[in-house]
Design an enzyme around this catalytic site. Structure first.
Site, mmCIF file in Angstrom:
data_model
loop_
_atom_site.group_PDB
_atom_site.id
_atom_site.type_symbol
_atom_site.label_atom_id
_atom_site.label_comp_id
_atom_site.label_asym_id
_atom_site.label_seq_id
_atom_site.Cartn_x
_atom_site.Cartn_y
_atom_site.Cartn_z
ATOM 1 N N SER A 135 0.905 -0.986 -0.030
ATOM 2 C CA SER A 135 -0.018 0.070 0.083
ATOM 3 C C SER A 135 0.850 1.208 -0.063
ATOM 4 O O SER A 135 1.887 1.175 0.292
ATOM 5 C CB SER A 135 -0.775 -0.027 1.103
ATOM 6 O OG SER A 135 -1.427 1.105 1.549
ATOM 7 N N TYR A 148 -2.700 -0.220 10.567
ATOM 8 C CA TYR A 148 -2.792 -0.953 8.960
ATOM 9 C C TYR A 148 -1.491 -0.411 8.339
ATOM 10 O O TYR A 148 -0.930 -1.381 7.684
ATOM 11 C CB TYR A 148 -3.893 -0.067 8.536
ATOM 12 C CG TYR A 148 -3.911 -0.492 6.782
ATOM 13 C CD1 TYR A 148 -4.422 -1.646 6.336
ATOM 14 C CD2 TYR A 148 -3.648 0.464 6.000
ATOM 15 C CE1 TYR A 148 -4.381 -2.103 5.114
ATOM 16 C CE2 TYR A 148 -3.620 0.171 4.507
ATOM 17 C CZ TYR A 148 -4.025 -1.084 4.262
ATOM 18 O OH TYR A 148 -4.003 -1.491 2.701
#
Ligand code: NJP
Length: 236
Positions: A135, A148
């Protein structure tokens, strides 16, 4: 060249789009996730040979059984796309420990479970390739996503370590997308944030765009490794 390509998290979003993007390829595509019926619907529309295996990446036994099934049916694995993952967005102060644990269990420990089981098979292949879906949160830390981001930083660190130690045996690619329009954000339980988050991710890239980047990395000639792809929505 025909390759056996395993995709985790293939029931939805980027994983499903990647399976579809490979639909007309000569490859053998294995779809893994927990939602069997969703994967069967995707595989039913694919022209290439495919295999659906219900798999929970957090369960070592489930992962190893799935990899054994792939070996029995297709003789090994050439490309592993570690895509299964989820995110719960919330301020750290909300203290949702079980959501933190789930992100670590799926995004990092789950990925490790698959790498652990698949490495001997990938090393046997003359086209061994691991593609980890990280990501932009592997490169920077955004508000309300500390845990996250930590899981995705861990994925990036692992990719670098795999490359460092195993580059003679296999290719390693990390793909780091920005916002992608998938059901990814629906899991967030923060009622004050969810509407804004949904609106933000709805304006994100199509999962097909990320799938194209993954296929690009797979289709490179043998002497080329795409180590990293960072892809962000093309808006100011
Ligand atoms: O999300 P979604 P995306 N075992 O929710 C699977 C990263 N990413 O495609 O098991 C096995 O549509 C789940 O399957 P199921 C993100 O971190 C995204 O957007 O049937 N599989 C489903 O197929 C993730 O790593 C964005 O529920 C498990 C899939 O994971 C990857 O992209 C931005 C599982 C999730 O599909 C794909 O996410 C970014 C388990 N225990 C990175 N738990 C974004 N969308 O904006 C879940 O930077 N799955």
């Amino acid at each position: 060249m025909k390759k056996v390509i395993v995709i985790t998290g293939a029931s939805s979003g980027i994983g499903a789009a990647t399976a579809r993007a490979l639909s007309n390829s000569p490859h053998l595509v294995v779809l893994m996730a927990r939602s069997k019926s969703k994967m069967e619907a995707i595989a039913g529309q694919m022209d290439c040979l495919s295999l659906v295996i219900e798999t929970d990446v957090t369960d070592v036994e489930s992962v190893n059984e799935a990899l054994n099934t792939v070996t029995e049916k297709f003789g090994g694995i050439d490309v592993l796309i570690n895509n299964a993952g989820l995110g719960f967005f919330d301020p750290i102060d909300a203290g949702k420990l079980s959501e933190w644990h789930t992100m670590i269990d799926v995004n990092f420990k789950g990925l490790l479970n698959v790498v652990h089981g698949a490495l001997p098979l990938l090393k046997k292949s003359s086209n061994g390739h691991i593609i980890n879906v990280a990501s932009v949160a592997a490169h920077q830390v955004f508000p309300n996503s500390a845990v996250y981001s930590a899981t995705k930083h861990a994925v990036l660190a692992l990719s670098k370590g795999l490359h460092q130690e195993l580059q003679k045996d296999l290719k390693v690619t990390t793909i780091s997308p920005g916002a992608v329009n998938t059901p990814f954000v629906d899991q967030t339980t923060n009622k004050e944030m969810i509407d804004d988050l949904k609106a933000y991710f709805a304006k994100g890239m199509s999962p097909d765009t990320i799938a194209q980047q993954i296929v690009y990395a797979i289709e490179q000639p043998k002497e080329v490794t795409i180590s990293e792809i960072i892809v962000r929505p093309g808006r100011a």
